[in-house]
Design an enzyme around this catalytic site. Structure first.
Site, PDB file in Angstrom:
ATOM      1  N   CYS A 150       1.997  -1.735   5.251  1.00  0.00           N
ATOM      2  CA  CYS A 150       1.051  -1.891   4.149  1.00  0.00           C
ATOM      3  C   CYS A 150       0.965  -3.354   3.712  1.00  0.00           C
ATOM      4  CB  CYS A 150       1.463  -1.029   2.958  1.00  0.00           C
ATOM      5  SG  CYS A 150       1.082   0.707   3.173  1.00  0.00           S
ATOM      6  N   HIS A 151      -0.266  -3.834   3.522  1.00  0.00           N
ATOM      7  CA  HIS A 151      -0.466  -5.204   3.071  1.00  0.00           C
ATOM      8  C   HIS A 151      -0.221  -5.312   1.564  1.00  0.00           C
ATOM      9  CE1 HIS A 151      -2.781  -5.003   6.826  1.00  0.00           C
ATOM     10  NE2 HIS A 151      -2.607  -6.302   6.914  1.00  0.00           N
TER      11      HIS A 151
ATOM     12  N   GLU B 129      -1.507   3.388  -1.562  1.00  0.00           N
ATOM     13  CA  GLU B 129      -0.972   3.042  -2.879  1.00  0.00           C
ATOM     14  C   GLU B 129      -1.155   4.198  -3.857  1.00  0.00           C
ATOM     15  OE1 GLU B 129      -1.309  -0.645  -0.658  1.00  0.00           O
ATOM     16  OE2 GLU B 129      -2.644   1.066  -0.914  1.00  0.00           O
TER      17      GLU B 129
ATOM     18  N   ASP C  25      12.613  15.218 -11.301  1.00  0.00           N
ATOM     19  CA  ASP C  25      13.938  14.773 -11.738  1.00  0.00           C
ATOM     20  C   ASP C  25      14.182  15.068 -13.213  1.00  0.00           C
ATOM     21  OD1 ASP C  25      16.452  13.169 -11.420  1.00  0.00           O
ATOM     22  OD2 ASP C  25      15.412  11.870 -12.851  1.00  0.00           O
TER      23      ASP C  25
END
Length: 298
Positions: free
Chosen positions: A63-64, A99, A113
């Site tokens: 990924c850039h 993203e 969580d």
């Protein structure tokens, strides 16, 4: 990483969703009433999601790094399910789908969580891309049926003393778009240039060569008076694109315009310069034909 240096910046958007499934109404009620021992679940998960979006290239090798300009995180409760929606925007050369999906997954993990002390059967379900905008998929251009003539302006090549690489590079890029292209070579003579344009039987006429500042660079001066109108934005895009890659591009006098319903372009004679100009404006410049056709039907 994949080379994206030839791409242009556009507005890119992506929205990803994730589902967290709880097993009891009590878990949902505790969430809604902010009674979860670990704190405010939605706010904590949102903060984690923002970091997840920003940290995507740190964790996914291909990924850039992207300048994230907006991230929005929303929640919706449907029965025992929590639907997470993450929308990401940027103006860049590549999209933000990963993203958005990474952000949604981090939000889901954070919710898991924080709720697991209350619900041992909580699980994460669907994580998927919901939609995206920007890039080639949003600006599809139909080039079917279009033809082009590539005219190489060079005294040297017309005499057989040099090899044409720029013209061939232009033809190659046109053919990649499905545009049938023919190539001819003429000397840097105003009369030859005028004659070539007047006799060109094609939708797109591309001249290469003669756009510099040398004494024999006469292509712009010859073509501009012949145009019905200039496409100044196209010219600006070519120079801006080139300037970002080569400081000498500011000396280029590339031309773009319309004559008799045809798109006329004059590109540099260097192979790299011509190829960069093509990358800068194609296929998006072909939208002009849709505009022209619309006017014809008005």
């Amino acid at each position: 990483m994949v080379d994206i240096t030839q791409k242009i910046n556009t507005l890119r958007e992506a929205t990803a969703i994730a589902i967290v499934r709880t097993s009891s109404e009590e878990t949902i009620k505790a969430l809604q009433e902010n009674r979860v021992p670990k704190g405010n679940v939605f706010e904590m998960a949102k903060a984690a999601g923002l970091l997840g979006v920003k940290k995507t290239p740190d964790l996914l090798p291909d990924c850039h790094p992207i300048p994230i300009e907006y991230t929005g995180i929303d929640y919706e409760i449907n029965g025992l399910e929590i639907q997470i929606s993450v929308k990401v925007k940027t103006i860049y050369k590549t999209g933000v789908e990963v993203e958005a999906m990474h952000g949604a997954s981090i939000v889901a993990l954070t919710i898991y969580d924080m709720l697991k002390p209350l619900d041992k059967n909580i699980e994460i379900g669907t994580i998927k891309l919901q939609n995206k905008k920007g890039g080639k998929s949003s600006y599809k251009i139909d080039a079917e049926g279009l033809t082009a003539k590539v005219i190489v302006c060079s005294d040297t090549i017309s005499k057989g003393e040099g090899e044409d690489k720029a013209g061939r590079a232009i033809v190659s890029k046109l053919e990649e778009l499905g545009i049938k292209a023919e190539r001819i070579i003429i000397p840097d003579e105003p009369e030859k240039i005028r004659s070539a344009l007047n006799s060109a039987d094609a939708d797109i006429v591309i001249f290469t060569g003669g756009t510099g500042v040398g004494p024999r660079d006469v292509t712009p001066e010859t073509l501009e008076p012949m145009l019905d109108l200039k496409l100044k934005g196209v010219e600006e895009q070519m120079r801006n694109y080139g300037q970002q890659r080569m400081p000498y591009a500011m000396l280029s006098r590339s031309v773009a315009g319309i004559k008799g319903g045809k798109v006329i372009l004059a590109l540099p004679g260097s192979t790299k310069g011509a190829a960069e100009c093509m990358d800068a404006i194609f296929p998006h410049v072909l939208h002009v034909f849709k505009v022209i056709e619309g006017k014809r039907h008005d």
